[in-house]
Design a protein around this motif. Structure first.
Motif, PDB file in Angstrom:
ATOM      1  N   LEU A   1       5.291   4.665  -8.502  1.00 25.58           N
ATOM      2  CA  LEU A   1       4.832   4.635  -9.894  1.00 25.58           C
ATOM      3  C   LEU A   1       5.150   5.940 -10.623  1.00 25.58           C
ATOM      4  O   LEU A   1       5.391   5.943 -11.835  1.00 25.58           O
ATOM      5  N   THR A   2       5.119   7.057  -9.879  1.00 23.70           N
ATOM      6  CA  THR A   2       5.341   8.372 -10.493  1.00 23.70           C
ATOM      7  C   THR A   2       6.662   9.001 -10.073  1.00 23.70           C
ATOM      8  O   THR A   2       7.113   9.957 -10.697  1.00 23.70           O
ATOM      9  N   GLY A   3       7.239   8.497  -8.967  1.00 23.12           N
ATOM     10  CA  GLY A   3       8.449   9.106  -8.437  1.00 23.12           C
ATOM     11  C   GLY A   3       8.190  10.413  -7.712  1.00 23.12           C
ATOM     12  O   GLY A   3       9.116  11.160  -7.398  1.00 23.12           O
ATOM     13  N   LYS A   4       6.904  10.708  -7.417  1.00 22.26           N
ATOM     14  CA  LYS A   4       6.531  11.965  -6.772  1.00 22.26           C
ATOM     15  C   LYS A   4       5.990  11.720  -5.369  1.00 22.26           C
ATOM     16  O   LYS A   4       5.406  10.674  -5.090  1.00 22.26           O
ATOM     17  N   MET A   5       6.156  12.724  -4.514  1.00 25.27           N
ATOM     18  CA  MET A   5       5.523  12.700  -3.200  1.00 25.27           C
ATOM     19  C   MET A   5       4.052  13.053  -3.417  1.00 25.27           C
ATOM     20  O   MET A   5       3.746  14.068  -4.059  1.00 25.27           O
ATOM     21  N   GLU A   6       3.147  12.206  -2.925  1.00 29.97           N
ATOM     22  CA  GLU A   6       1.722  12.429  -3.135  1.00 29.97           C
ATOM     23  C   GLU A   6       0.943  12.285  -1.839  1.00 29.97           C
ATOM     24  O   GLU A   6       1.260  11.442  -1.000  1.00 29.97           O
TER      25      GLU A   6
ATOM     26  N   LEU B   1       0.823  -1.208   0.000  1.00 28.43           N
ATOM     27  CA  LEU B   1       0.000   0.000   0.000  1.00 28.43           C
ATOM     28  C   LEU B   1       0.863   1.267   0.000  1.00 28.43           C
ATOM     29  O   LEU B   1       0.400   2.318   0.407  1.00 28.43           O
ATOM     30  N   GLN B   2       2.108   1.143  -0.419  1.00 29.34           N
ATOM     31  CA  GLN B   2       3.031   2.277  -0.476  1.00 29.34           C
ATOM     32  C   GLN B   2       3.198   2.932   0.893  1.00 29.34           C
ATOM     33  O   GLN B   2       3.436   4.129   0.990  1.00 29.34           O
ATOM     34  N   ALA B   3       3.060   2.162   1.972  1.00 32.94           N
ATOM     35  CA  ALA B   3       3.159   2.648   3.353  1.00 32.94           C
ATOM     36  C   ALA B   3       2.032   3.630   3.703  1.00 32.94           C
ATOM     37  O   ALA B   3       2.172   4.442   4.597  1.00 32.94           O
ATOM     38  N   ARG B   4       0.912   3.548   3.011  1.00 36.49           N
ATOM     39  CA  ARG B   4      -0.244   4.409   3.277  1.00 36.49           C
ATOM     40  C   ARG B   4      -1.222   3.653   4.179  1.00 36.49           C
ATOM     41  O   ARG B   4      -1.394   2.454   4.036  1.00 36.49           O
ATOM     42  N   SER B   5      -1.853   4.368   5.093  1.00 39.01           N
ATOM     43  CA  SER B   5      -2.802   3.707   5.985  1.00 39.01           C
ATOM     44  C   SER B   5      -4.145   3.533   5.281  1.00 39.01           C
ATOM     45  O   SER B   5      -4.765   4.493   4.853  1.00 39.01           O
ATOM     46  N   ALA B   6      -4.553   2.289   5.134  1.00 40.72           N
ATOM     47  CA  ALA B   6      -5.787   1.967   4.424  1.00 40.72           C
ATOM     48  C   ALA B   6      -6.987   2.140   5.335  1.00 40.72           C
ATOM     49  O   ALA B   6      -6.920   1.919   6.530  1.00 40.72           O
ATOM     50  N   TYR B   7      -8.103   2.517   4.710  1.00 42.41           N
ATOM     51  CA  TYR B   7      -9.323   2.685   5.485  1.00 42.41           C
ATOM     52  C   TYR B   7     -10.446   1.830   4.935  1.00 42.41           C
ATOM     53  O   TYR B   7     -11.048   1.062   5.647  1.00 42.41           O
ATOM     54  N   GLN B   8     -10.762   1.971   3.666  1.00 49.71           N
ATOM     55  CA  GLN B   8     -11.923   1.274   3.146  1.00 49.71           C
ATOM     56  C   GLN B   8     -11.603   0.626   1.806  1.00 49.71           C
ATOM     57  O   GLN B   8     -11.626   1.279   0.778  1.00 49.71           O
ATOM     58  N   PRO B   9     -11.328  -0.685   1.795  1.00 44.75           N
ATOM     59  CA  PRO B   9     -11.097  -1.359   0.510  1.00 44.75           C
ATOM     60  C   PRO B   9     -12.400  -1.872  -0.093  1.00 44.75           C
ATOM     61  O   PRO B   9     -13.328  -2.244   0.615  1.00 44.75           O
ATOM     62  N   THR B  10     -12.451  -1.843  -1.412  1.00 51.14           N
ATOM     63  CA  THR B  10     -13.546  -2.428  -2.167  1.00 51.14           C
ATOM     64  C   THR B  10     -12.900  -3.288  -3.246  1.00 51.14           C
ATOM     65  O   THR B  10     -12.070  -2.779  -4.006  1.00 51.14           O
TER      66      THR B  10
ATOM     67  N   HIS C   1      -2.289   5.270  -8.253  1.00 51.40           N
ATOM     68  CA  HIS C   1      -2.616   5.987  -7.023  1.00 51.40           C
ATOM     69  C   HIS C   1      -3.148   7.346  -7.434  1.00 51.40           C
ATOM     70  O   HIS C   1      -2.506   8.076  -8.189  1.00 51.40           O
ATOM     71  N   ILE C   2      -4.370   7.668  -6.987  1.00 52.61           N
ATOM     72  CA  ILE C   2      -4.967   8.978  -7.258  1.00 52.61           C
ATOM     73  C   ILE C   2      -4.821   9.788  -5.978  1.00 52.61           C
ATOM     74  O   ILE C   2      -5.422   9.449  -4.957  1.00 52.61           O
ATOM     75  N   PRO C   3      -4.006  10.841  -5.982  1.00 53.46           N
ATOM     76  CA  PRO C   3      -3.806  11.616  -4.754  1.00 53.46           C
ATOM     77  C   PRO C   3      -5.113  12.163  -4.199  1.00 53.46           C
ATOM     78  O   PRO C   3      -6.056  12.456  -4.934  1.00 53.46           O
ATOM     79  N   GLY C   4      -5.117  12.314  -2.882  1.00 51.89           N
ATOM     80  CA  GLY C   4      -6.267  12.879  -2.195  1.00 51.89           C
ATOM     81  C   GLY C   4      -6.089  14.361  -1.958  1.00 51.89           C
ATOM     82  O   GLY C   4      -5.178  14.999  -2.501  1.00 51.89           O
TER      83      GLY C   4
END
Length: 185
Positions: A34-39, A1-10, A59-62
């Motif tokens: 995937l992009t080499g960017k901080m998101e 999960l790219q070290a991201r905290s997951a909340y709601q998977p579908t 990954h679609i940034p929030g």
């Protein structure tokens, strides 16, 4: 999960693949390999057809933080509907509804999960969002929103998303006394 905290998977079947759409909590920006960017945390799209070897497709940034260097608001809620089920949608497409931090709800074309395309901002200018529900067979979405003017942090906004590219507002809903202009406890 790219070290991201997951909340709601579908997790949905798309063709011969199983795709996980994962909403995440807001945190400080994290590197997207995937992009080499901080998101900002947002929505991860992962091919989980082989659960032992999941592959992150996109990954679609929030929503970013309003304060420089602060914690973003992520995109914790995600729902997915097939165009074969939605009454007025393109039958060859797959659609995603997600929150955009606490300020908006959006629809996306995720027919190609590796290349999601935003279709519409359903509603914006909100002060909070949370877990929403989307009836794929009717297209009706019940969006948990913090609409301006309401006397509660969260209420329900009801939209027709049977054609996800063209949201139609149906009504706002809350308990008596929560609506704008009401008085008392």
């Amino acid at each position: 999960l790219q070290a991201r905290s997951a909340y709601q998977p579908t997790i949905v079947q798309q063709g011969n693949r199983w795709i996980a759409y994962v909403g995440t909590h807001g945190e400080r920006p994290i590197l997207n390999p995937l992009t080499g960017k901080m998101e900002e945390n947002g929505t991860l799209i992962i091919d989980v057809t082989d659960p032992r070897h999941p592959t992150t497709l996109a990954h679609i940034p929030g929503e970013p933080s309003a304060n420089p260097g602060g914690i973003g608001n992520g995109a914790q809620m995600v729902r997915v509907c097939s165009g074969t089920t939605l009454p007025r949608a393109d039958r060859n497409k797959t659609y995603m509804l997600r929150s955009y931090g606490g300020s908006a709800h959006e629809t996306w074309d995720v027919t190609d999960p590796a290349k999601p395309v935003r279709l519409a901002v359903v509603v914006s200018g909100l002060r909070d969002t949370h877990k929403s529900f989307w009836e794929c067979d009717t297209g009706i979405a019940y969006l948990v929103s913090g609409a301006p003017g309401w006397r509660t942090e969260r209420m329900t906004q009801i939209y027709d998303l049977s054609d996800p590219a063209h949201p139609v507002f149906i009504r706002n809903f809350g308990l008596p006394g929560q609506q704008p202009g009401s008085t008392g406890p």
